[in-house]
Design a protein around this motif. Sequence first.
Motif, PDB file in Angstrom:
ATOM      1  N   THR A 188      31.820 -21.369  66.425  1.00  0.00           N
ATOM      2  CA  THR A 188      32.145 -21.431  65.010  1.00  0.00           C
ATOM      3  C   THR A 188      31.394 -20.347  64.240  1.00  0.00           C
ATOM      4  O   THR A 188      31.975 -19.667  63.382  1.00  0.00           O
ATOM      5  CB  THR A 188      31.789 -22.820  64.442  1.00  0.00           C
ATOM      6  OG1 THR A 188      32.478 -23.808  65.187  1.00  0.00           O
ATOM      7  CG2 THR A 188      32.152 -22.923  62.978  1.00  0.00           C
ATOM      8  N   VAL A 189      30.135 -20.160  64.555  1.00  0.00           N
ATOM      9  CA  VAL A 189      29.338 -19.130  63.890  1.00  0.00           C
ATOM     10  C   VAL A 189      29.923 -17.748  64.188  1.00  0.00           C
ATOM     11  O   VAL A 189      30.067 -16.915  63.284  1.00  0.00           O
ATOM     12  CB  VAL A 189      27.860 -19.199  64.327  1.00  0.00           C
ATOM     13  CG1 VAL A 189      27.077 -18.001  63.815  1.00  0.00           C
ATOM     14  CG2 VAL A 189      27.241 -20.492  63.843  1.00  0.00           C
ATOM     15  N   HIS A 190      30.292 -17.497  65.437  1.00  0.00           N
ATOM     16  CA  HIS A 190      30.888 -16.205  65.796  1.00  0.00           C
ATOM     17  C   HIS A 190      32.240 -16.009  65.101  1.00  0.00           C
ATOM     18  O   HIS A 190      32.537 -14.907  64.625  1.00  0.00           O
ATOM     19  CB  HIS A 190      31.051 -16.081  67.309  1.00  0.00           C
ATOM     20  CG  HIS A 190      29.754 -15.925  68.042  1.00  0.00           C
ATOM     21  ND1 HIS A 190      28.796 -15.009  67.685  1.00  0.00           N
ATOM     22  CD2 HIS A 190      29.260 -16.579  69.124  1.00  0.00           C
ATOM     23  CE1 HIS A 190      27.770 -15.096  68.505  1.00  0.00           C
ATOM     24  NE2 HIS A 190      28.022 -16.056  69.394  1.00  0.00           N
ATOM     25  N   ALA A 191      33.037 -17.047  65.038  1.00  0.00           N
ATOM     26  CA  ALA A 191      34.347 -16.950  64.395  1.00  0.00           C
ATOM     27  C   ALA A 191      34.195 -16.655  62.898  1.00  0.00           C
ATOM     28  O   ALA A 191      34.934 -15.829  62.339  1.00  0.00           O
ATOM     29  CB  ALA A 191      35.137 -18.233  64.610  1.00  0.00           C
ATOM     30  N   VAL A 192      33.267 -17.300  62.243  1.00  0.00           N
ATOM     31  CA  VAL A 192      33.032 -17.050  60.828  1.00  0.00           C
ATOM     32  C   VAL A 192      32.530 -15.617  60.619  1.00  0.00           C
ATOM     33  O   VAL A 192      32.973 -14.920  59.701  1.00  0.00           O
ATOM     34  CB  VAL A 192      32.028 -18.076  60.247  1.00  0.00           C
ATOM     35  CG1 VAL A 192      31.537 -17.668  58.865  1.00  0.00           C
ATOM     36  CG2 VAL A 192      32.658 -19.450  60.200  1.00  0.00           C
ATOM     37  N   THR A 193      31.634 -15.151  61.480  1.00  0.00           N
ATOM     38  CA  THR A 193      31.115 -13.786  61.380  1.00  0.00           C
ATOM     39  C   THR A 193      32.229 -12.755  61.541  1.00  0.00           C
ATOM     40  O   THR A 193      32.337 -11.807  60.759  1.00  0.00           O
ATOM     41  CB  THR A 193      30.022 -13.540  62.430  1.00  0.00           C
ATOM     42  OG1 THR A 193      28.986 -14.507  62.243  1.00  0.00           O
ATOM     43  CG2 THR A 193      29.438 -12.142  62.307  1.00  0.00           C
ATOM     44  N   VAL A 194      33.074 -12.948  62.536  1.00  0.00           N
ATOM     45  CA  VAL A 194      34.190 -12.029  62.757  1.00  0.00           C
ATOM     46  C   VAL A 194      35.161 -12.078  61.578  1.00  0.00           C
ATOM     47  O   VAL A 194      35.656 -11.038  61.124  1.00  0.00           O
ATOM     48  CB  VAL A 194      34.900 -12.346  64.091  1.00  0.00           C
ATOM     49  CG1 VAL A 194      36.210 -11.599  64.208  1.00  0.00           C
ATOM     50  CG2 VAL A 194      33.990 -12.011  65.268  1.00  0.00           C
ATOM     51  N   SER A 195      35.418 -13.254  61.055  1.00  0.00           N
ATOM     52  CA  SER A 195      36.324 -13.389  59.902  1.00  0.00           C
ATOM     53  C   SER A 195      35.780 -12.656  58.679  1.00  0.00           C
ATOM     54  O   SER A 195      36.524 -11.950  57.986  1.00  0.00           O
ATOM     55  CB  SER A 195      36.547 -14.856  59.556  1.00  0.00           C
ATOM     56  OG  SER A 195      37.161 -15.521  60.621  1.00  0.00           O
ATOM     57  N   VAL A 196      34.500 -12.803  58.401  1.00  0.00           N
ATOM     58  CA  VAL A 196      33.889 -12.126  57.254  1.00  0.00           C
ATOM     59  C   VAL A 196      33.953 -10.612  57.438  1.00  0.00           C
ATOM     60  O   VAL A 196      34.280  -9.867  56.501  1.00  0.00           O
ATOM     61  CB  VAL A 196      32.436 -12.606  57.039  1.00  0.00           C
ATOM     62  CG1 VAL A 196      31.690 -11.714  56.062  1.00  0.00           C
ATOM     63  CG2 VAL A 196      32.421 -14.044  56.570  1.00  0.00           C
ATOM     64  N   LEU A 197      33.673 -10.127  58.642  1.00  0.00           N
ATOM     65  CA  LEU A 197      33.751  -8.687  58.906  1.00  0.00           C
ATOM     66  C   LEU A 197      35.171  -8.165  58.730  1.00  0.00           C
ATOM     67  O   LEU A 197      35.377  -7.073  58.182  1.00  0.00           O
ATOM     68  CB  LEU A 197      33.242  -8.376  60.303  1.00  0.00           C
ATOM     69  CG  LEU A 197      31.725  -8.471  60.490  1.00  0.00           C
ATOM     70  CD1 LEU A 197      31.351  -8.278  61.952  1.00  0.00           C
ATOM     71  CD2 LEU A 197      31.017  -7.459  59.622  1.00  0.00           C
ATOM     72  N   LEU A 198      36.153  -8.921  59.172  1.00  0.00           N
ATOM     73  CA  LEU A 198      37.547  -8.500  58.993  1.00  0.00           C
ATOM     74  C   LEU A 198      37.940  -8.447  57.520  1.00  0.00           C
ATOM     75  O   LEU A 198      38.640  -7.533  57.090  1.00  0.00           O
ATOM     76  CB  LEU A 198      38.483  -9.433  59.760  1.00  0.00           C
ATOM     77  CG  LEU A 198      38.496  -9.258  61.277  1.00  0.00           C
ATOM     78  CD1 LEU A 198      39.346 -10.344  61.924  1.00  0.00           C
ATOM     79  CD2 LEU A 198      39.018  -7.883  61.642  1.00  0.00           C
ATOM     80  N   VAL A 199      37.489  -9.409  56.747  1.00  0.00           N
ATOM     81  CA  VAL A 199      37.792  -9.411  55.317  1.00  0.00           C
ATOM     82  C   VAL A 199      37.140  -8.209  54.634  1.00  0.00           C
ATOM     83  O   VAL A 199      37.777  -7.514  53.820  1.00  0.00           O
ATOM     84  CB  VAL A 199      37.330 -10.735  54.662  1.00  0.00           C
ATOM     85  CG1 VAL A 199      37.341 -10.639  53.150  1.00  0.00           C
ATOM     86  CG2 VAL A 199      38.202 -11.876  55.125  1.00  0.00           C
TER      87      VAL A 199
END
Length: 120
Positions: free
Chosen positions: A13-24
């Motif tokens: 979950t932490v990795h998914a949130v990090t990747v999502s924020v970077l993509l945004v």
Amino acid sequence: MSAACERQRGAVTVHAVTVSVLLVVMTLVLVQATSLVRMRHRVAAAADLAALAASRASVAGDDGCRAARDAARRNGARLVSCRMDFDVATVTARAVSPPWWGGRWASEQRARAAPQSYLD
């Protein structure tokens, strides 16, 4: 459940949130860069059209710089400078972006136009 599994629980979950924020963030940067390129092209077109309008107005006996100012304004730019050498117009147009993250960007483009009779 083992102790190793307990410690790793939620890591995905932490990795998914990090990747999502970077993509945004990357998407926002690309959108703004694209907007700046579009603004530069718009200002270049406004400068070209203003120079053509000034040269044409000068040939007709009118004020070329006033025609250039009107043409630049109608195309979303502001005329910074206008110089008429006989019927040859040299203009500089400028546009400023809306505020982004506390700053504004500006683009200036220069253009020159002469009547067809100068080419003959």
